[in-house]
Design a protein around this motif. Structure first.
Motif, PDB file in Angstrom:
ATOM      1  N   TRP A  51       0.821  -1.195   0.000  1.00  0.00           N
ATOM      2  CA  TRP A  51       0.000   0.000   0.000  1.00  0.00           C
ATOM      3  C   TRP A  51       0.859   1.250   0.000  1.00  0.00           C
ATOM      4  O   TRP A  51       1.012   1.881  -1.025  1.00  0.00           O
ATOM      5  CB  TRP A  51      -0.994  -0.002   1.171  1.00  0.00           C
ATOM      6  CG  TRP A  51      -2.090  -0.982   0.946  1.00  0.00           C
ATOM      7  CD1 TRP A  51      -3.179  -0.820   0.153  1.00  0.00           C
ATOM      8  CD2 TRP A  51      -2.180  -2.297   1.482  1.00  0.00           C
ATOM      9  NE1 TRP A  51      -3.934  -1.960   0.166  1.00  0.00           N
ATOM     10  CE2 TRP A  51      -3.354  -2.867   0.988  1.00  0.00           C
ATOM     11  CE3 TRP A  51      -1.390  -3.043   2.341  1.00  0.00           C
ATOM     12  CZ2 TRP A  51      -3.750  -4.146   1.313  1.00  0.00           C
ATOM     13  CZ3 TRP A  51      -1.799  -4.312   2.677  1.00  0.00           C
ATOM     14  CH2 TRP A  51      -2.962  -4.851   2.166  1.00  0.00           C
ATOM     15  N   VAL A  52       1.436   1.654   1.101  1.00  0.00           N
ATOM     16  CA  VAL A  52       2.243   2.878   1.127  1.00  0.00           C
ATOM     17  C   VAL A  52       3.738   2.567   1.173  1.00  0.00           C
ATOM     18  O   VAL A  52       4.494   3.059   0.347  1.00  0.00           O
ATOM     19  CB  VAL A  52       1.835   3.787   2.317  1.00  0.00           C
ATOM     20  CG1 VAL A  52       2.733   5.010   2.389  1.00  0.00           C
ATOM     21  CG2 VAL A  52       0.378   4.204   2.180  1.00  0.00           C
ATOM     22  N   PRO A  53       4.207   1.754   2.137  1.00  0.00           N
ATOM     23  CA  PRO A  53       5.666   1.534   2.204  1.00  0.00           C
ATOM     24  C   PRO A  53       6.150   0.555   1.140  1.00  0.00           C
ATOM     25  O   PRO A  53       5.408  -0.299   0.669  1.00  0.00           O
ATOM     26  CB  PRO A  53       5.867   0.944   3.599  1.00  0.00           C
ATOM     27  CG  PRO A  53       4.593   0.253   3.900  1.00  0.00           C
ATOM     28  CD  PRO A  53       3.520   1.063   3.227  1.00  0.00           C
ATOM     29  N   GLU A  54       7.387   0.711   0.777  1.00  0.00           N
ATOM     30  CA  GLU A  54       8.043  -0.249  -0.105  1.00  0.00           C
ATOM     31  C   GLU A  54       9.039  -1.040   0.718  1.00  0.00           C
ATOM     32  O   GLU A  54       9.810  -0.476   1.500  1.00  0.00           O
ATOM     33  CB  GLU A  54       8.761   0.463  -1.255  1.00  0.00           C
ATOM     34  CG  GLU A  54       7.823   0.992  -2.297  1.00  0.00           C
ATOM     35  CD  GLU A  54       8.554   1.472  -3.532  1.00  0.00           C
ATOM     36  OE1 GLU A  54       9.793   1.348  -3.586  1.00  0.00           O
ATOM     37  OE2 GLU A  54       7.892   1.976  -4.433  1.00  0.00           O
ATOM     38  N   VAL A  55       9.006  -2.356   0.550  1.00  0.00           N
ATOM     39  CA  VAL A  55       9.844  -3.243   1.334  1.00  0.00           C
ATOM     40  C   VAL A  55      10.718  -4.056   0.384  1.00  0.00           C
ATOM     41  O   VAL A  55      10.231  -4.558  -0.625  1.00  0.00           O
ATOM     42  CB  VAL A  55       8.972  -4.206   2.183  1.00  0.00           C
ATOM     43  CG1 VAL A  55       9.825  -5.131   3.010  1.00  0.00           C
ATOM     44  CG2 VAL A  55       8.009  -3.427   3.053  1.00  0.00           C
TER      45      VAL A  55
END
Length: 84
Positions: A51-55
């Protein structure tokens, strides 16, 4: 008219070292071995957007989590169907 008699057939099985093993068990073990091999063969890192963070994680971790989630969902659906 002739009545149909309901004959129950035993599950398909194969004899391995003197023991009857169901074909369902053999196919499950084969698919599990293929899944483990596929996960082990993919070791590169990938970036996933949650959704918002990139991992950034190793691909094998993503595949293993996806496999476990699929197994869990399959068990839940199977139990719900068995209750009906």
């Amino acid at each position: 008219m002739a009545e149909k008699t309901a004959k129950e057939h035993p599950p398909s099985s194969v004899t391995v070292k003197g023991r009857d093993v169901r074909l369902r068990t053999i196919s499950f073990l084969l698919l599990a071995a293929l899944a483990v091999w596929f996960i082990a063969a993919n070791t590169g890192s990938v970036t996933i957007r949650l959704w918002v963070p990139e991992v950034t994680l190793p691909l094998w971790t993503v595949l293993a989590v996806t496999l476990l989630a699929g197994i869990a969902l399959g068990l839940i659906v199977a139990r719900r169907r068995a209750r009906r």
